[in-house]
Design a protein around this motif. Structure first.
Motif, PDB file in Angstrom:
ATOM      1  N   GLN A 280       0.815  -1.203   0.000  1.00 19.57           N
ATOM      2  CA  GLN A 280       0.000   0.000   0.000  1.00 19.57           C
ATOM      3  C   GLN A 280       0.853   1.260   0.000  1.00 19.57           C
ATOM      4  OE1 GLN A 280      -2.874  -0.398  -1.280  1.00 19.57           O
ATOM      5  NE2 GLN A 280      -4.007   0.687   0.272  1.00 19.57           N
ATOM      6  N   ILE A 281       1.908   1.253   0.810  1.00 19.94           N
ATOM      7  CA  ILE A 281       2.809   2.412   0.821  1.00 19.94           C
ATOM      8  C   ILE A 281       3.432   2.600  -0.554  1.00 19.94           C
ATOM      9  CG2 ILE A 281       4.965   3.322   1.779  1.00 19.94           C
ATOM     10  CD1 ILE A 281       4.233   1.951   4.419  1.00 19.94           C
ATOM     11  N   GLU A 282       3.825   1.489  -1.170  1.00 18.34           N
ATOM     12  CA  GLU A 282       4.445   1.568  -2.500  1.00 18.34           C
ATOM     13  C   GLU A 282       3.456   2.061  -3.549  1.00 18.34           C
ATOM     14  OE1 GLU A 282       7.489  -1.362  -3.922  1.00 18.34           O
ATOM     15  OE2 GLU A 282       5.877  -1.904  -5.301  1.00 18.34           O
ATOM     16  N   VAL A 283       2.236   1.527  -3.527  1.00 18.88           N
ATOM     17  CA  VAL A 283       1.240   1.910  -4.533  1.00 18.88           C
ATOM     18  C   VAL A 283       0.866   3.382  -4.413  1.00 18.88           C
ATOM     19  CG1 VAL A 283      -1.188   1.609  -5.170  1.00 18.88           C
ATOM     20  CG2 VAL A 283       0.268  -0.386  -4.868  1.00 18.88           C
ATOM     21  N   VAL A 284       0.593   3.840  -3.192  1.00 16.99           N
ATOM     22  CA  VAL A 284       0.212   5.235  -2.993  1.00 16.99           C
ATOM     23  C   VAL A 284       1.363   6.174  -3.367  1.00 16.99           C
ATOM     24  CG1 VAL A 284      -0.440   6.970  -1.281  1.00 16.99           C
ATOM     25  CG2 VAL A 284      -1.519   4.719  -1.253  1.00 16.99           C
ATOM     26  N   SER A 285       2.570   5.813  -2.964  1.00 20.44           N
ATOM     27  CA  SER A 285       3.728   6.665  -3.243  1.00 20.44           C
ATOM     28  C   SER A 285       4.009   6.756  -4.743  1.00 20.44           C
ATOM     29  CB  SER A 285       4.964   6.129  -2.515  1.00 20.44           C
ATOM     30  OG  SER A 285       4.768   6.139  -1.115  1.00 20.44           O
ATOM     31  N   ILE A 286       3.965   5.603  -5.425  1.00 22.19           N
ATOM     32  CA  ILE A 286       4.216   5.614  -6.864  1.00 22.19           C
ATOM     33  C   ILE A 286       3.112   6.365  -7.603  1.00 22.19           C
ATOM     34  CG2 ILE A 286       4.268   4.151  -8.931  1.00 22.19           C
ATOM     35  CD1 ILE A 286       5.812   2.100  -7.387  1.00 22.19           C
ATOM     36  N   GLY A 287       1.849   6.115  -7.206  1.00 20.26           N
ATOM     37  CA  GLY A 287       0.743   6.785  -7.868  1.00 20.26           C
ATOM     38  C   GLY A 287       0.837   8.296  -7.771  1.00 20.26           C
ATOM     39  N   TRP A 288       1.108   8.794  -6.560  1.00 16.27           N
ATOM     40  CA  TRP A 288       1.227  10.250  -6.382  1.00 16.27           C
ATOM     41  C   TRP A 288       2.464  10.782  -7.096  1.00 16.27           C
ATOM     42  CZ3 TRP A 288      -2.284  13.537  -4.344  1.00 16.27           C
ATOM     43  CH2 TRP A 288      -1.886  14.860  -4.181  1.00 16.27           C
ATOM     44  N   HIS A 289       3.551  10.049  -6.995  1.00 17.36           N
ATOM     45  CA  HIS A 289       4.812  10.463  -7.599  1.00 17.36           C
ATOM     46  C   HIS A 289       4.683  10.568  -9.122  1.00 17.36           C
ATOM     47  CE1 HIS A 289       9.485   9.953  -7.352  1.00 17.36           C
ATOM     48  NE2 HIS A 289       9.129  11.001  -8.053  1.00 17.36           N
ATOM     49  N   VAL A 290       4.093   9.543  -9.730  1.00 15.29           N
ATOM     50  CA  VAL A 290       3.945   9.529 -11.188  1.00 15.29           C
ATOM     51  C   VAL A 290       3.013  10.646 -11.655  1.00 15.29           C
ATOM     52  CG1 VAL A 290       2.997   8.217 -13.133  1.00 15.29           C
ATOM     53  CG2 VAL A 290       4.516   7.099 -11.491  1.00 15.29           C
ATOM     54  N   TYR A 291       1.897  10.826 -10.939  1.00 15.41           N
ATOM     55  CA  TYR A 291       0.968  11.888 -11.345  1.00 15.41           C
ATOM     56  C   TYR A 291       1.578  13.268 -11.120  1.00 15.41           C
ATOM     57  CZ  TYR A 291      -3.389  14.411 -12.073  1.00 15.41           C
ATOM     58  OH  TYR A 291      -4.346  15.277 -12.551  1.00 15.41           O
ATOM     59  N   GLU A 292       2.426  13.371 -10.104  1.00 21.28           N
ATOM     60  CA  GLU A 292       3.131  14.623  -9.839  1.00 21.28           C
ATOM     61  C   GLU A 292       4.052  14.976 -11.009  1.00 21.28           C
ATOM     62  OE1 GLU A 292       4.809  16.162  -5.643  1.00 21.28           O
ATOM     63  OE2 GLU A 292       6.062  14.623  -6.557  1.00 21.28           O
ATOM     64  N   ILE A 293       4.642  13.963 -11.632  1.00 26.07           N
ATOM     65  CA  ILE A 293       5.552  14.177 -12.760  1.00 26.07           C
ATOM     66  C   ILE A 293       4.786  14.464 -14.050  1.00 26.07           C
ATOM     67  CG2 ILE A 293       7.244  13.054 -14.286  1.00 26.07           C
ATOM     68  CD1 ILE A 293       8.246  11.503 -11.838  1.00 26.07           C
ATOM     69  N   THR A 294       3.715  13.710 -14.302  1.00 24.90           N
ATOM     70  CA  THR A 294       3.076  13.746 -15.624  1.00 24.90           C
ATOM     71  C   THR A 294       1.788  14.571 -15.697  1.00 24.90           C
ATOM     72  OG1 THR A 294       1.753  11.765 -15.188  1.00 24.90           O
ATOM     73  CG2 THR A 294       3.979  11.444 -16.068  1.00 24.90           C
ATOM     74  N   LYS A 295       1.029  14.638 -14.605  1.00 21.21           N
ATOM     75  CA  LYS A 295      -0.302  15.253 -14.601  1.00 21.21           C
ATOM     76  C   LYS A 295      -1.206  14.626 -15.671  1.00 21.21           C
ATOM     77  CE  LYS A 295       0.721  18.197 -11.375  1.00 21.21           C
ATOM     78  NZ  LYS A 295       0.128  18.050 -10.025  1.00 21.21           N
ATOM     79  N   ASP A 296      -1.015  13.350 -15.919  1.00 23.65           N
ATOM     80  CA  ASP A 296      -1.736  12.655 -16.983  1.00 23.65           C
ATOM     81  C   ASP A 296      -2.375  11.386 -16.426  1.00 23.65           C
ATOM     82  OD1 ASP A 296      -2.708  11.472 -19.256  1.00 23.65           O
ATOM     83  OD2 ASP A 296      -0.755  11.212 -20.231  1.00 23.65           O
ATOM     84  N   PRO A 297      -3.733  11.261 -16.481  1.00 22.06           N
ATOM     85  CA  PRO A 297      -4.373  10.047 -15.950  1.00 22.06           C
ATOM     86  C   PRO A 297      -3.915   8.776 -16.649  1.00 22.06           C
ATOM     87  CG  PRO A 297      -5.938  11.380 -17.222  1.00 22.06           C
ATOM     88  CD  PRO A 297      -4.720  12.219 -17.013  1.00 22.06           C
ATOM     89  N   MET A 298      -3.499   8.897 -17.908  1.00 22.00           N
ATOM     90  CA  MET A 298      -3.047   7.713 -18.636  1.00 22.00           C
ATOM     91  C   MET A 298      -1.797   7.118 -18.009  1.00 22.00           C
ATOM     92  SD  MET A 298      -4.087   5.911 -21.108  1.00 22.00           S
ATOM     93  CE  MET A 298      -3.531   4.546 -22.102  1.00 22.00           C
ATOM     94  N   SER A 299      -0.965   7.957 -17.411  1.00 21.35           N
ATOM     95  CA  SER A 299       0.256   7.459 -16.774  1.00 21.35           C
ATOM     96  C   SER A 299      -0.077   6.598 -15.561  1.00 21.35           C
ATOM     97  CB  SER A 299       1.160   8.625 -16.353  1.00 21.35           C
ATOM     98  OG  SER A 299       0.535   9.422 -15.362  1.00 21.35           O
ATOM     99  N   LEU A 300      -1.202   6.913 -14.885  1.00 19.97           N
ATOM    100  CA  LEU A 300      -1.629   6.080 -13.763  1.00 19.97           C
ATOM    101  C   LEU A 300      -2.130   4.729 -14.264  1.00 19.97           C
ATOM    102  CD1 LEU A 300      -3.545   8.755 -11.638  1.00 19.97           C
ATOM    103  CD2 LEU A 300      -1.237   7.893 -11.284  1.00 19.97           C
TER     104      LEU A 300
END
Length: 413
Positions: free
Chosen positions: A35-55
């Motif tokens: 859960q820590i990994e999923v939440v961290s990666i999800g926020w981190h990736v969206y922080e970089i891309t601002k693109d729902p497709m990246s999630l």
């Protein structure tokens, strides 16, 4: 369909077995870590891309290697030392946390970071695809048959407590220690490895003379599932419900753009389904769904679809958290019923390969569902895509009700 299950009245029966306690402790560490990994990666990736497709890509990148190895892993889980397989896979998951931490600290370019993230996620997918059949098969060896319902309920309860704790903590961890959260993941998985090592060795189920060729073994597992209306109906319900109805992959967007609650709010949104699931799992321990089991399963999945539609329309953070909690309660009924079906109806020497088919259904539904959510959000918009998914879930339940009468009439009492 009547399939009597003799369950002990003692609600703590499964917990009285040492191997089962070590198994549960491992699941606690693993669930919090993931859960820590999923939440961290999800926020981190969206922080970089601002693109729902990246999630959505996060789910796709994980499920493709997972899907590629799971059926083979089921074959090997029935003929090799399951304990060694589990520990080896957990070791790879542990290293993935170290890899994510290293990437964020040593690769300054965001695009390169994103590419390397996907590589690590793919490797984790391989490990988890190999892990799942052996992990489930060992569960059935930790308690006697008459405690299967109780062990499934406890397993689900503990898993959801850990998921709830991991999700709640993850947002704060990422907000305050940022990328160091990935190291926390590795430490937790290491604790899981240590705990699992205390489980007593389990004997091989097959001699070399009885082992079928790998492809024949895989076909046997697939054939078993597709010839069993109850099993296939339960798996299909979960597959399509999560594939179309899941909004979990889009929670960073809801937290950031719609509800505007930041990473801390995201942690609560992620924790809410686990909180609801935990409450329902605790209820199932004392009052297991052994009467009118099939009807309760169909009702629960229908309720899950309704929750997704309401969640999509909600603009209130507290209502959104509550609805996600209700969706988790509905999902838990599905988990307990499906787990009981697997433990009860599947022969011991086929649990690995059938569990692998189950993992293809359930695992793929989560990750492909994440990709579908991202793609649908890109095409339709975030809110319409979740409404569409919830509506499709309702239609799947209606279709299954008429096409799988044996599942509808399933009764474990």
């Amino acid at each position: 369909m009547n399939t009597p299950i003799l369950t002990k009245k003692d609600p703590y029966a499964a917990l009285r077995y040492p191997d089962y306690r070590f198994y549960i402790l491992t699941r606690i560490f693993l669930a919090i870590a993931l859960q820590i990994e999923v939440v961290s990666i999800g926020w981190h990736v969206y922080e970089i891309t601002k693109d729902p497709m990246s999630l959505g890509m996060i789910g796709l990148v994980e499920i493709l290697p997972n899907f590629a190895v799971t059926l083979f892993a089921g074959h090997y889980a029935d003929i090799y030392d399951r304990k060694k397989i589990v520990i080896s896979c957990l070791f790879v998951v542990m290293l993935s946390g170290v890899g994510l931490y290293t990437i964020t600290h040593m690769v300054p370019d965001n695009n390169q970071q994103l590419s390397l993230f996907y590589v690590v996620i793919a490797i984790t997918g391989l490990a988890r695809g190999t892990l799942s059949p052996s992990m489930f098969s060992i569960l059935t060896e930790c308690v006697p048959r008459d405690n299967y319902v109780n062990s499934t309920s406890w397993s689900s309860t503990i898993w959801q407590i850990a998921y709830m704790l991991g999700a709640g903590v993850s947002g704060f961890l990422f907000a305050y220690i940022r990328y160091d959260a990935y190291l926390v993941v590795s430490v937790l998985v290491l604790c899981g490895i240590i705990s699992f090592s205390f489980i007593s060795p389990k004997p091989h189920l097959m001699t070399k003379e009885k082992r079928a060729p790998m492809l024949d073994s895989i076909k046997e597992g697939i054939s078993y599932v597709f010839k069993n209306q109850v099993f296939l109906g339960a798996l299909s319900l979960d597959l399509f419900a999560v594939l179309f109805g899941g909004a979990v992959a889009l929670l960073p967007i809801f937290a950031n753009d719609i509800l505007k609650v930041g990473p801390q709010g995201l942690g609560f949104l992620k924790a809410a389904p686990s909180a609801g699931s935990f409450i329902m799992a605790a209820i199932n321990i004392y009052w297991p769904p052994v009467k009118n089991t099939g009807k309760k399963l169909l009702f629960a999945v229908f309720g899950f679809g309704v929750c997704m539609i309401i969640f999509a329309l909600s603009k209130n953070f507290y209502l959104s958290v509550f609805i996600l909690a209700v969706s988790g309660a509905c999902d838990n009924i599905s988990v307990v019923v499906r787990g009981t079906i697997m433990q009860t109806l599947v022969p011991p020497d086929m649990k690995g390969k059938v569990s692998a088919v189950n993992s293809v259904f359930i695992g793929s539904s989560n990750e492909i569902g994440a990709f579908e959510s991202g793609a649908a959000a890109k095409i339709m918009g975030v809110v319409p895509s979740v409404i569409f998914g919830g509506t499709m879930t309702l239609l799947v339940v209606i279709f299954t009700t008429f096409r799988a009468p044996k599942l509808k009439n399933l009764n474990f009492e």
